[in-house]
Structure formats: C-alpha cells, structure tokens
Design an enzyme around this catalytic site. Structure first.
Site, mmCIF file in Angstrom:
data_model
loop_
_atom_site.group_PDB
_atom_site.id
_atom_site.type_symbol
_atom_site.label_atom_id
_atom_site.label_comp_id
_atom_site.label_asym_id
_atom_site.label_seq_id
_atom_site.Cartn_x
_atom_site.Cartn_y
_atom_site.Cartn_z
ATOM 1 N N LYS A 266 0.843 -1.197 0.000
ATOM 2 C CA LYS A 266 0.000 0.000 0.000
ATOM 3 C C LYS A 266 0.879 1.249 0.000
ATOM 4 C CE LYS A 266 -3.323 2.631 2.876
ATOM 5 N NZ LYS A 266 -4.179 2.644 4.076
ATOM 6 N N ASP A 271 -2.609 10.206 3.685
ATOM 7 C CA ASP A 271 -4.008 9.830 3.857
ATOM 8 C C ASP A 271 -4.726 10.865 4.724
ATOM 9 O OD1 ASP A 271 -6.450 8.640 4.097
ATOM 10 O OD2 ASP A 271 -5.769 6.949 5.333
ATOM 11 N N LYS A 278 -10.275 13.077 8.010
ATOM 12 C CA LYS A 278 -9.835 12.683 9.357
ATOM 13 C C LYS A 278 -9.790 13.915 10.250
ATOM 14 C CE LYS A 278 -6.679 8.849 8.135
ATOM 15 N NZ LYS A 278 -7.400 7.741 8.772
ATOM 16 N N ASP A 289 1.446 6.292 5.614
ATOM 17 C CA ASP A 289 0.487 5.369 5.004
ATOM 18 C C ASP A 289 1.036 4.706 3.733
ATOM 19 O OD1 ASP A 289 -1.902 4.156 5.544
ATOM 20 O OD2 ASP A 289 -3.117 5.558 4.385
ATOM 21 N N ASP A 348 -12.219 7.273 3.567
ATOM 22 C CA ASP A 348 -11.035 7.015 4.391
ATOM 23 C C ASP A 348 -10.666 5.530 4.395
ATOM 24 O OD1 ASP A 348 -8.913 7.615 5.979
ATOM 25 O OD2 ASP A 348 -10.081 7.901 7.826
ATOM 26 N N GLU A 350 -9.524 3.865 1.955
ATOM 27 C CA GLU A 350 -8.975 3.958 0.592
ATOM 28 C C GLU A 350 -7.954 2.881 0.282
ATOM 29 O OE1 GLU A 350 -7.779 5.514 3.124
ATOM 30 O OE2 GLU A 350 -5.650 5.086 2.868
ATOM 31 N N ARG A 352 -7.819 -0.334 0.885
ATOM 32 C CA ARG A 352 -8.369 -1.571 0.304
ATOM 33 C C ARG A 352 -8.790 -1.355 -1.142
ATOM 34 N NH1 ARG A 352 -12.772 -1.726 5.001
ATOM 35 N NH2 ARG A 352 -11.025 -0.693 6.031
HETATM 36 N N1 BES Z 1 -4.396 4.527 6.835
HETATM 37 C C1 BES Z 1 -5.543 4.281 7.621
HETATM 38 C C2 BES Z 1 -5.292 3.265 8.730
HETATM 39 C C3 BES Z 1 -4.424 3.723 9.862
HETATM 40 C C4 BES Z 1 -4.981 4.372 10.943
HETATM 41 C C5 BES Z 1 -3.083 3.456 9.859
HETATM 42 C C6 BES Z 1 -4.200 4.767 11.992
HETATM 43 C C7 BES Z 1 -2.295 3.851 10.916
HETATM 44 C C8 BES Z 1 -2.851 4.504 11.993
HETATM 45 C C9 BES Z 1 -6.681 3.754 6.752
HETATM 46 O O1 BES Z 1 -6.698 4.220 5.456
HETATM 47 C C10 BES Z 1 -7.940 4.206 7.397
HETATM 48 O O2 BES Z 1 -8.165 5.382 7.448
HETATM 49 N N2 BES Z 1 -8.717 3.258 7.903
HETATM 50 C C11 BES Z 1 -9.935 3.549 8.568
HETATM 51 C C12 BES Z 1 -10.940 2.549 8.097
HETATM 52 C C13 BES Z 1 -12.353 2.911 8.470
HETATM 53 C C14 BES Z 1 -12.809 4.122 7.704
HETATM 54 C C15 BES Z 1 -13.225 1.719 8.182
HETATM 55 C C16 BES Z 1 -9.699 3.441 10.066
HETATM 56 O O3 BES Z 1 -8.937 2.567 10.480
HETATM 57 O O4 BES Z 1 -10.244 4.246 10.808
HETATM 58 ZN ZN ZN Z 2 -4.918 4.797 4.684
HETATM 59 MN MN MN Z 3 -7.718 6.072 5.300
#
Ligand code: BES
Ligand code: ZN
Ligand code: MN
Length: 496
Positions: A266, A271, A278, A289, A348, A350, A352
């Site tokens: 990834k 992000d 966020k 990210d 968010d 993204e 996947r």
């Molecule tokens: N890049 C983030 C995941 C992440 C969060 C990595 C904190 C490191 C620290 C990912 O893209 C994301 O935002 N995931 C969301 C998913 C949700 C919207 C289902 C998350 O984990 O809040």
């Molecule tokens: Zn992310």
């Molecule tokens: Mn995200």
C-alpha cells in the site's frame, strides 16, 4: 561501518572497546569472567556493592579498567538467567550500540548471553547486525543542525566456536542485507509527503533498479491504468493534484523458470481521509500510510543485496488521498479492474480500494503466492498494539510459513480469522460490496474486502498499521523497518 565475525580466544581479548553482557544475580559470562580476573575482581566488586546489578536495560561504561589493556568496557545488563526474550535481546543490543557514542572500534560479546527459545549463535549474529543498523540510524536530512554522526567504524562480533563460524558468516551477510532493506524502508517512510509523492516513489524504484542487474521496473501512469480499468485505484486518486502510479518491480535472482511470489505494498503517500476527512490529530502520522510500499522496496533491495536465488514481483499502487471538489465521495460507486462494483461508504477506507486493483493486476504474473503489506486499519492497533503484525490469509500453509518467519526473525505476526460470517458486514444495497463493514472487527472486514480480489491465488494480508512505524506522539514518530525482516526470512526459508 564494518561488521565482522571474530573467532576469539579468551586469553587474547582485543585491545578495543568491549561490550559484555552481565546476568542479574547470576554467574559471569566467560568474557566477563576473564575481564574480572585481569582487573583483580573489579566486576565482582561492582556487583557485590550493588553498583551494577545486571538488570535488563542497565548500561555502565568503564574506562581504562585497572590492570587491563581495555580502553573501554561497556557492561550491559541482561536480566535474570534464562529470562531474556528475543525482543529483549534486540532492544539491549540497540541500546548498547547507542551507548558507544565516542568509540570507533568495538567487539561485542553479547553472543555469549542465553536467549529464550534456545536461540543459536547464528541467530544472535543476525540480530546484532540488524540491531546495530537500528541503533545507528538517523534521519536528519531536514535538520539544519545535523545530529553528530556515529563514529563507530568497526564492530567485531565475537564467537568462540570454530564449528559455528561458517553459519555465523552467512547469518551476518543476511543480517546486513536485511538491515540495508530496513534502512531504505525507514528513509522512504520518514520522508514527508510533500516530497514523497507517488512520482517520487516511482523515481526511487527506478533508481533502485539501476543499482542492481537482477532488478527491473516498469511504472504505469493514470493513462495506462485507465486502459486497464482500474476504477477503484483511480477513484481514490482523483481528488489529488499528484498523479497516481503503479510501480511494478521484478527481481530475477535465478535463471530457472519459476512462478513469482508477488509482494503488494500500500502506497498512500498521504491519507487525509479524503472527503470523509480525518480529524486533525489523526492526520499526523499519515505520511506513513505508504509503509507497505516502502517495505516492498526495502525487501527488493535486501533480496538484491543478498542475491537470493528466487523470483519476486513487487507491485506498488501509489496514490495520495485528498478531499475536495474533484475527489470521490461517500456513496460513489466504483467499478474495479476485476469488474466487481464497490459502494464507497468512507473515502477514508482507501487502502483496500487501491489494493483491490493491485491484487487483480497480480493475476497476470500467475504468482505462486501473493502477500500484501498495508497500514490498513486503525483497528489493528486496538487489537494487537504495536508489537504484532496482523496476518489474514486464504491459505493455511502460507499463513503458517509467514508466522514462523516472523517468529524466527524477531518480527512477529499474529493470525486473525477470515471467516465467511464476517463477509456479511460489507454488503451494500446498491453495489457488489461496500468498502467498510462498521466498527466491529475492522481489521477482519478490511481483509474480507481484499479476499474478494484474491480468489485466484494463495494470498496473505499483513496489516502493519501498528508495527511499521510509530505514528503518534510528536517526539516519538519514526519508521521501524518492519516487516522487512519477516518477509526476508520467509523468502530465505523458501530457498533453503
Ligand atoms: N491509513 C488508515 C489506517 C491507519 C490508521 C493506519 C491509523 C495507521 C494509523 C486507513 O486508510 C484508514 O483510514 N482506515 C480507517 C478505516 C475505516 C474508515 C473503516 C480506520 O482505520 O479508521
Ligand atoms: Zn490509509
Ligand atoms: Mn484512510
């Protein structure tokens, strides 16, 4: 910095700086005993008086120890006998190296301490090689006043068994290759997103491929990806001023025809969450990210350094996730390269989406196995914290081999279930699937989503959001180099 294996005779300890482990409340290690004898019992006295107990984490430098030729002896506490874990060994080795601030030549005898799990001499050598690089690592490219450069020029790793020398020399080679890969991973990950863009990542991949004959690279731009119908990846990227890239690396370490193993990383260079923005605090750390991408590049470098006889493909979907008037929105429906449609509930989620198209792209290589590496979910940090990478897979032997490689390389993972029941959570009333499954089991439903694009091969997913970097806090943020050691161990094990 030079590292070497030194087969030592204890009667002739070298006249450099020595690093010696001390067991708490136990017997002295052979080298500590030798130093104790030439210094007329100085170490025994220290311990008796309680000046140094050998507690885990304790460090004491001694200069010009009376009666001896050593300029400097660094005592390193190793805790109680038989209680030193692999992670503890790694940590105290890193700390010992950091404590050598003014020393140019040193010999480490930490190989003499016992590590839980009956770790071999060669194992300790490899760990030391990686830990030394960790301990000396700096990222001060953007500081006007550079941190003082480490002065250590040469570190000899002492071993006393001639029979083990060959295995230790090989372990050292492996450790140094892994360390080089980890350093590349850290440098790329630590670089801020105003510099480390998708284009920058592509340039880094091109530069890497120039350095090694066995490596080649091809970079696809948005035009090519449109032709391939990568609607999921392009949907994520459409709000960014930076062009998306699909970076395809190939490492051919063998002339034998061999189905490749694909590593998919990834590469979200920043992000923001996109239009599902966020909160400001949660955005700090999101330059990391692209740690999955960085670990693929790091692993490719380590492979090339080690000249491992194996066939590997590295695929990096690189994008920036931004909000705005041109960006994708909640409830948009994207058509992925596989033809499956996806309703975006959160922009968010993204990672996947870009991985979905990258996984489909992997089909053309007819891979033996595909491993994706991603900072995919915050939920994995809640489940496993900062010590274990989550692993989810559609193939039990692959999962087992990765878990074992993690155990062996001191870069551990832990399994989570990919049961069908969880698939329910990503149903959409309007498309083939939704891109999120709600708060329960967030790491699992993210993997469930990916599994729908990984049906044609053996596949494992590594969620490294808790392990690839320390992302929060203002002072402690730093990439770790993980999971390069685990990936390399897995690949090394496959060739032997
Ligand atoms: N890049 C983030 C995941 C992440 C969060 C990595 C904190 C490191 C620290 C990912 O893209 C994301 O935002 N995931 C969301 C998913 C949700 C919207 C289902 C998350 O984990 O809040
Ligand atoms: Zn992310
Ligand atoms: Mn995200």
């Amino acid at each position: 910095m030079k590292l070497s294996i030194q087969l030592t005779q204890r009667e002739k300890l070298p006249k450099t700086s020595l690093i010696v482990g001390i067991i708490e409340g136990g017997e002295l290690t052979p080298t500590a005993k030798a130093i104790d004898q030439t210094s007329h019992g100085f170490l025994t006295k220290l311990i008796k008086q309680g000046a140094f107990e050998g507690k885990m984490g304790q460090i004491l430098p001694l200069y010009h120890l009376e009666g001896t030729r050593y300029e400097h002896v660094l005592l390193v506490g190793c805790g109680k006998k038989g209680k030193l874990s692999p992670a503890g060994f790694r940590k105290l080795t890193v700390n010992a190296v950091k404590a050598l601030s003014k020393v140019t030549h040193a010999t480490t005898y930490l190989t003499e301490v016992e590590v839980m799990g009956e770790k071999s001499l060669a194992w300790k050598v490899k760990q030391i090689a990686e830990a030394v690089s960790d301990g000396l690592y700096r990222f001060d490219l953007f500081k006007s006043e550079k941190e003082p450069a480490p002065v250590l020029k040469e570190l000899a790793i002492a071993i006393s068994e001639a029979k083990q020398e060959k295995a230790c020399v090989e372990a050292l080679k492996q450790g140094q290759a892994v360390a080089a890969g980890m350093t590349l991973m850290k440098n790329l990950a630590n670089t801020p997103s105003n510099i480390c863009t998708p284009t920058f990542l592509a340039e880094q991949a091109i530069a890497l491929a120039k350095d090694y004959a066995a490596l080649s690279v091809e970079v696809l731009g948005e035009k090519e990806m449109k032709k391939l119908k990568m609607g999921a990846l392009l949907g994520v990227s459409q709000g960014s001023a930076e062009e998306a890239k699909l970076i395809c690396l190939e490492y051919k370490g063998t002339t034998k025809k061999q189905a490749p193993i694909a590593l998919v990383g990834k590469g979200v260079t920043f992000d923001s969450g996109g239009n599902s923005l966020k909160p400001a605090d949660a955005m700090v750390g999101m330059k990391y990210d692209m740690c999955g991408a960085a670990s693929v590049l790091g692993t490719m470098k380590a492979l090339a350094e080690l000249k491992l006889p194996i066939h590997i493909v590295g695929i990096i979907p690189a994008v920036e996730n931004m909000p705005g008037g041109t960006a994708y929105k909640p409830e948009d429906i994207l058509t992925s390269m596989s033809g499956q449609t996806i309703e975006v509930i959160s922009t968010d989620a993204e990672g996947r989406l870009i991985l979905a198209d990258a996984l489909t792209y992997c089909e053309r290589y007819q891979p033996e196995a595909v491993i994706d590496i991603a900072t995919l979910t915050g939920a994995v940090v809640i489940a496993l914290g900062f010590h274990a990478t989550a692993i989810l897979s559609n193939n039990a032997p692959l999962e087992k081999a990765l878990l074992e490689a993690g155990e062996e390389s001191n870069d551990r993972a832990w399994p989570m279930p990919l049961w069908e029941e969880y698939q329910e959570q990503i149903k959409s009333p309007f498309a083939d699937m939704a891109n999120i499954g709600g708060r329960p089991a967030g790491t699992i439903t993210a993997a469930c989503f990916l599994s729908r694009f990984a049906k044609k091969f053996h596949w494992a997913h590594l969620d490294v959001a808790g392990t690839a970097a320390m992302m929060s806090g203002t002072q402690e943020r730093m990439a770790t180099g993980r999971p390069v050691p685990m990936l390399m161990q897995y690949l090394i094990n496959r060739t032997s």
